[in-house]
Design a protein around this motif. Structure first.
Motif, mmCIF file in Angstrom:
data_model
loop_
_atom_site.group_PDB
_atom_site.id
_atom_site.type_symbol
_atom_site.label_atom_id
_atom_site.label_comp_id
_atom_site.label_asym_id
_atom_site.label_seq_id
_atom_site.Cartn_x
_atom_site.Cartn_y
_atom_site.Cartn_z
ATOM 1 N N SER A 137 0.841 -1.197 0.000
ATOM 2 C CA SER A 137 0.000 0.000 0.000
ATOM 3 C C SER A 137 0.871 1.240 0.000
ATOM 4 O O SER A 137 2.069 1.165 0.289
ATOM 5 C CB SER A 137 -0.889 0.043 1.246
ATOM 6 N N THR A 138 0.200 2.357 -0.311
ATOM 7 C CA THR A 138 0.903 3.629 -0.272
ATOM 8 C C THR A 138 0.656 4.264 1.089
ATOM 9 O O THR A 138 -0.482 4.398 1.538
ATOM 10 C CB THR A 138 0.392 4.564 -1.370
ATOM 11 N N VAL A 139 1.728 4.636 1.756
ATOM 12 C CA VAL A 139 1.621 5.302 3.049
ATOM 13 C C VAL A 139 2.021 6.752 2.826
ATOM 14 O O VAL A 139 3.068 7.031 2.227
ATOM 15 C CB VAL A 139 2.536 4.626 4.098
ATOM 16 N N ARG A 140 1.194 7.687 3.299
ATOM 17 C CA ARG A 140 1.444 9.091 3.007
ATOM 18 C C ARG A 140 1.438 9.918 4.278
ATOM 19 O O ARG A 140 0.616 9.735 5.154
ATOM 20 C CB ARG A 140 0.359 9.589 2.042
ATOM 21 N N ASN A 141 2.393 10.830 4.371
ATOM 22 C CA ASN A 141 2.365 11.855 5.410
ATOM 23 C C ASN A 141 2.553 13.184 4.711
ATOM 24 O O ASN A 141 3.653 13.495 4.262
ATOM 25 C CB ASN A 141 3.484 11.633 6.430
ATOM 26 N N VAL A 189 2.507 -3.846 3.701
ATOM 27 C CA VAL A 189 1.628 -3.729 4.873
ATOM 28 C C VAL A 189 1.543 -5.114 5.487
ATOM 29 O O VAL A 189 1.301 -6.100 4.788
ATOM 30 C CB VAL A 189 0.217 -3.272 4.441
ATOM 31 N N ILE A 190 1.782 -5.196 6.782
ATOM 32 C CA ILE A 190 1.713 -6.487 7.455
ATOM 33 C C ILE A 190 0.681 -6.378 8.571
ATOM 34 O O ILE A 190 0.836 -5.578 9.492
ATOM 35 C CB ILE A 190 3.089 -6.891 8.011
ATOM 36 N N GLY A 191 -0.397 -7.154 8.420
ATOM 37 C CA GLY A 191 -1.400 -7.186 9.471
ATOM 38 C C GLY A 191 -1.128 -8.376 10.362
ATOM 39 O O GLY A 191 -0.940 -9.492 9.872
ATOM 40 N N THR A 222 -7.759 -5.015 11.403
ATOM 41 C CA THR A 222 -7.757 -3.772 10.636
ATOM 42 C C THR A 222 -7.239 -4.013 9.224
ATOM 43 O O THR A 222 -7.783 -3.512 8.241
ATOM 44 C CB THR A 222 -6.863 -2.721 11.332
ATOM 45 N N SER A 223 -6.178 -4.825 9.142
ATOM 46 C CA SER A 223 -5.576 -5.083 7.831
ATOM 47 C C SER A 223 -6.505 -5.907 6.949
ATOM 48 O O SER A 223 -6.514 -5.754 5.736
ATOM 49 C CB SER A 223 -4.230 -5.790 7.988
ATOM 50 N N GLN A 224 -7.304 -6.775 7.582
ATOM 51 C CA GLN A 224 -8.268 -7.583 6.803
ATOM 52 C C GLN A 224 -9.220 -6.659 6.062
ATOM 53 O O GLN A 224 -9.551 -6.862 4.908
ATOM 54 C CB GLN A 224 -9.061 -8.501 7.733
ATOM 55 N N ARG A 225 -9.643 -5.601 6.783
ATOM 56 C CA ARG A 225 -10.554 -4.642 6.152
ATOM 57 C C ARG A 225 -9.825 -3.876 5.048
ATOM 58 O O ARG A 225 -10.330 -3.717 3.949
ATOM 59 C CB ARG A 225 -11.092 -3.697 7.211
ATOM 60 N N LEU A 226 -8.598 -3.446 5.342
ATOM 61 C CA LEU A 226 -7.820 -2.657 4.366
ATOM 62 C C LEU A 226 -7.555 -3.461 3.096
ATOM 63 O O LEU A 226 -7.687 -2.960 1.979
ATOM 64 C CB LEU A 226 -6.493 -2.210 4.989
ATOM 65 N N LEU A 270 -1.723 8.494 6.135
ATOM 66 C CA LEU A 270 -2.798 7.987 5.289
ATOM 67 C C LEU A 270 -2.307 6.706 4.624
ATOM 68 O O LEU A 270 -1.269 6.710 3.964
ATOM 69 C CB LEU A 270 -3.165 9.018 4.222
ATOM 70 N N ILE A 271 -3.066 5.616 4.865
ATOM 71 C CA ILE A 271 -2.729 4.368 4.169
ATOM 72 C C ILE A 271 -3.870 4.096 3.203
ATOM 73 O O ILE A 271 -5.018 3.889 3.630
ATOM 74 C CB ILE A 271 -2.560 3.206 5.161
ATOM 75 N N ASP A 272 -3.535 4.114 1.941
ATOM 76 C CA ASP A 272 -4.530 4.014 0.872
ATOM 77 C C ASP A 272 -5.689 4.971 1.138
ATOM 78 O O ASP A 272 -6.872 4.622 0.995
ATOM 79 C CB ASP A 272 -5.046 2.572 0.741
#
Lengths: 387, 228
Positions: free
Chosen positions: A97-101, A110-112, A198-202, A165-167
Motif C-alpha cells: 500500500s501507499t503510506v502518506r504523510n 503492509v503487514i497485518g 484492521t488489515s483484513q478490512r484494508l 494515510l494508508i490508501d
C-alpha cells in the motif's frame, strides 16, 4: 643439474619471451581468478542467506495455506496455539500500500498481525508500542512503522501520535520499531504493521493465508510442527493444501540452491583452468620445436634425458604457477570490486585459494609432461643439425 | 708407444636411404693415443660426420668395438653415453653452437652444470677457461656481441671446462675467415702442446696439415695419410 638452477633458467626463458609468456599465462590467470572471485561471491551469498535465516530465530515455524476454498479462521488458529510445543502464534496478512504523510509518500509492504508477532520475529520497539490485542479486537486504526519508513515519512521529530494515510485512510502511529535489516526478500524496516483485523478490512481478506508459530525452544520445534500438522489436518484433507516449514528446512533449501550455484561456478572456472593448461601445452610444444638446436647442444655437452625433461617441466610449472599467483591476486581484486559495487557479502577462503593455486601448478606440470618428454626424446645428432 | 685413448675396431654403421643401404662406416679400425693431434679428412658424404658422432658418443656403432679411455662405448646405454660426453669429451663445432641467451661465461659453465658442480666453483673454473683462450674480459658478453673468432674461442673454453680426455673439433674453422682460422688453429696447437688430445675433422687440407697425424676417409673406409 639442481632444481634451483633450473628454476633460474626457466625464469630467464620466460622473461626472454615476455609477450608470449603473458599470453600463455592468461588462460591460467583467467581460470584461477574466476575460481576465486566466483567462489567468494557464491560463498558470500550462502553466508548472507544463512545469516538472514538465523536472524529470524531457529524456533520459527512458518505455515502457508495454499487452499483458498476452505478458509482458515482465527478459531482454527486458536487450536494451533493449543498444540504441544507451540509457544505462540501470529497470523500474517500482507500486501502493498501507499503510506502518506503530507506530501511524502512511500510504497511499502503492509503487514497485518497480532501482538505476538513482535517476539516471534524477534523484533523490538524503539519508540511507543507494538499493536495490541485490544487494537485487534476493536479494529483500531493504529499503525507501527518500521525504522526506515519512519525516517522517510518523518525526517524530523517523533512520529508517535501523528497520523498517516494508508490508501487514503487515516491511521494513528503508536510505535516505531528498531532496525532489523532485510531478510529473504522482506525488509522489516521498510514496512507498516497494522492490527490483523484492521488489515483484513484494508486488504479485503477475511481468512488467514499465512501464520507464524514459535516453538517453546529449539528442541521442541519438531514436536510443535507435528502438533501444527495435526491441527491443520482437521481442517484440510490433503497435505498439499498447506505447508509447514521451520527455519532449518528453509536454510537447507536455500543452501542447497546456493551450493549448486557455487559448484556450477567452480565447474565453469575449472574448465577455463583446463583450457589454460592446454594453452601451456601448446606453447611448450612450440618452444620445444623452436629450441631443438639448444636441446641438441645441451645433450652433446652431457645433459641427460632427465635434465632436459626437468628443464621443460619446470618451465611449464613456473609459467603456470606465476599465472596462478597473478590469478589469485586478480580474483581477490575482482571479488572486492564486485562487493564494493553491489554491496553484497563476499567470503574468501584460504582453502579455495590454495586449491586453485595448487591446481594451476598441477595443470602446468600435467600439460608440461608431454612437451618435456618430447624434448627429452630428441636425437642429439638430428637436433644439432637443425637451425 | 704411449697408451691408447681411443681404440676402434671393425666399426660398422649403415643407413637406409629408401631401398639403398649406405655404409657410412665400413670396418673402421683406428687407434688414437693420449696427447695426439690427429686430423680426419674427407669430402662431404665420406662418412666423417658419422665417425665424429661415433667418437663423440652421440651415436653407437651397429657392429664393432669402441673403447674410449677404458669404457666400452658400444655396450653402454644412452644414459651412460650422456655421462661419457659430459666427462670425457669436449665438442667444438663449426657453427660454435653457443646458447644465444646465455653469456660467454654461462656457456662455458654448461658442462659443469650438468655435472652438478657448485655455482661458485663452476664460475671460477669457467673464468679460468675463458682466461686460457684470452677472453676473460668478455665473460659477461652474449654470443651475438662477440666476433666469430671470439665465439669459437668461447666454444673452445666450454670444451675445456670439463677437463675432457679428448677435444673433438668438427670443422672448427669452417665458418671463419683465414686470419681468424689461423688464430684458432694456433690455439688448438698450443692446447695440444700442453698435452691435450685433439681430433680435428675437416675437408680443408691446409687446416689438416696443422695436425701431427692425418687420416683420410672416403666412402666409409679409413686410410692413413692424405688421400683426397
Amino acid at each position: 643439474m639442481n632444481v634451483f638452477t633450473s628454476i633460474k633458467m626457466a625464469g630467464r626463458n620466460i622473461r626472454a619471451n615476455k609477450m608470449r609468456s603473458f599470453l600463455t599465462m592468461l588462460g591460467i590467470i583467467i581460470g584461477v581468478s574466476s575460481v576465486i572471485a566466483l567462489l567468494a561471491i557464491g560463498q558470500g551469498s550462502s553466508k548472507a542467506v544463512a545469516d538472514s535465516v538465523n536472524s529470524l530465530g531457529t524456533n520459527l515455524i512458518t505455515v502457508n495455506i495454499t487452499n483458498t476454498d476452505t478458509h482458515f479462521t482465527r478459531d482454527d488458529l486458536k487450536q494451533v496455539k493449543q498444540a504441544v510445543g507451540v509457544k505462540s502464534v501470529a497470523p500474517v496478512l500482507s500486501g502493498r500500500s501507499t503510506v502518506r504523510n503530507g506530501s511524502t509518500s512511500s510504497q511499502v509492504s503492509v503487514i497485518g498481525t497480532t501482538s505476538s508477532y513482535l517476539s516471534i520475529r524477534q523484533l523490538s520497539v524503539k519508540d511507543g508500542r507494538f499493536v495490541s490485542s485490544l487494537d485487534d479486537t476493536f479494529r483500531q486504526k493504529v499503525a507501527v512503522l518500521g525504522s526506515e519508513l519512519a525516517t522517510t515519512l518523518f525526517p524530523n521529530g517523533s512520529p508517535i501520535n501523528k497520523d498517516v494515510l494508508i490508501d487514503g485512510q487515516r491511521y494513528t502511529i503508536v510505535g516505531v520499531l528498531n532496525s532489523k535489516g532485510g531478510s529473504m526478500g522482506q525488509n522489516s524496516d521498510d514496512a507498516v504493521y497494522l492490527p490483523f483485523s484492521t488489515s483484513q478490512r484494508l486488504l479485503g481478506t477475511t481468512y488467514i493465508t499465512q501464520f507464524y508459530a514459535q516453538a517453546e525452544n529449539q528442541s521442541s520445534v519438531n514436536w510443535a510442527m507435528a502438533g501444527i500438522t495435526r491441527v491443520m489436518n482437521q481442517t484440510y484433507s490433503s497435505t498439499d493444501d498447506y505447508s509447514v516449514v521451520n527455519q532449518q528446512d528453509v536454510m537447507e533449501t536455500m543452501s542447497s540452491v546456493t551450493s549448486t550455484m557455487t559448484m556450477l561456478l567452480a565447474g565453469i572456472a575449472g574448465i577455463s583452468l583446463l583450457v589454460g593448461g592446454i594453452g601451456i601445452m601448446n606453447i611448450m610444444l612450440v618452444s620445444v620445436t623452436e629450441r631443438t638446436k639448444e636441446i641438441g647442444i645441451r645433450k652433446a655437452i652431457g645433459a641427460k634425458r632427465r635434465d632436459i625433461m626437468l628443464q621443460f617441466l619446470i618451465e611449464a610449472a613456473v609459467l603456470s604457477m606465476l599465472g596462478g599467483l597473478c590469478g589469485v591476486g586478480i580474483g581477490i581484486l575482482a571479488a572486492k570490486i564486485y562487493a564494493a559495487a553491489t554491496g553484497s557479502t563476499i567470503v574468501f577462503s584460504l582453502q579455495v585459494m590454495a586449491a586453485a593455486f595448487l591446481f594451476s601448478a598441477f595443470v602446468g606440470i600435467i600439460f608440461g609432461v608431454f612437451p618435456a618428454y618430447k624434448a627429452s626424446k630428441l636425437n642429439p645428432i638430428e637436433a644439432l643439425r637443425t637451425d | 708407444m704411449t697408451e691408447s685413448l681411443i681404440t676402434m675396431s671393425k666399426i660398422e654403421k649403415t643407413y637406409k636411404l629408401g631401398d639403398n643401404v649406405v655404409h657410412a662406416l665400413d670396418h673402421i679400425d683406428l687407434s688414437i693415443e693420449k696427447g695426439a693431434f690427429i686430423s680426419i679428412v674427407g669430402p662431404s658424404g665420406s662418412g666423417k660426420s658419422t665417425l665424429m658422432n661415433m667418437m663423440g658418443c652421440l651415436d653407437k656403432p651397429d657392429k664393432g668395438k669402441y673403447i674410449l679411455g677404458g669404457s666400452h662405448i658400444d655396450q653402454l646405454k644412452d644414459r651412460d653415453l650422456a655421462e661419457i660426453r659430459n666427462q670425457k669429451i669436449g665438442f667444438i663445432f663449426q657453427n660454435f653452437n653457443l646458447l644465444g641467451k646465455l653469456s660467454a661465461v654461462e656457456n662455458v659453465e654448461l658442462p659443469l652444470l650438468y655435472r652438478g658442480v657448485k655455482t661458485k666453483d663452476r664460475r671460477a673454473r669457467a673464468l679460468e677457461c675463458l682466461n686460457m683462450v684470452g677472453l676473460k674480459d668478455r665473460a659477461a658478453h652474449l654470443p651475438n656481441q662477440l666476433s666469430g673468432g671470439q665465439q669459437q674461442r668461447v666454444a673452445i673454453a666450454r670444451a675445456l671446462a670439463g677437463e675432457p680426455q679428448i677435444l673433438l673439433a668438427d670443422e672448427p674453422t669452417g665458418a671463419l675467415d683465414s686470419k681468424t682460422s689461423e688464430e684458432i688453429m694456433n690455439l688448438l696447437t698450443a692446447l695440444n702442446e700442453n698435452g691435450r688430445t685433439i681430433v680435428l675433422i675437416t675437408h680443408d687440407l691446409n687446416v689438416a696439415r696443422k695436425a701431427k697425424r692425418t687420416v683420410s676417409i672416403r666412402d666409409g673406409k679409413l686410410q692413413e695419410g692424405e688421400h683426397i
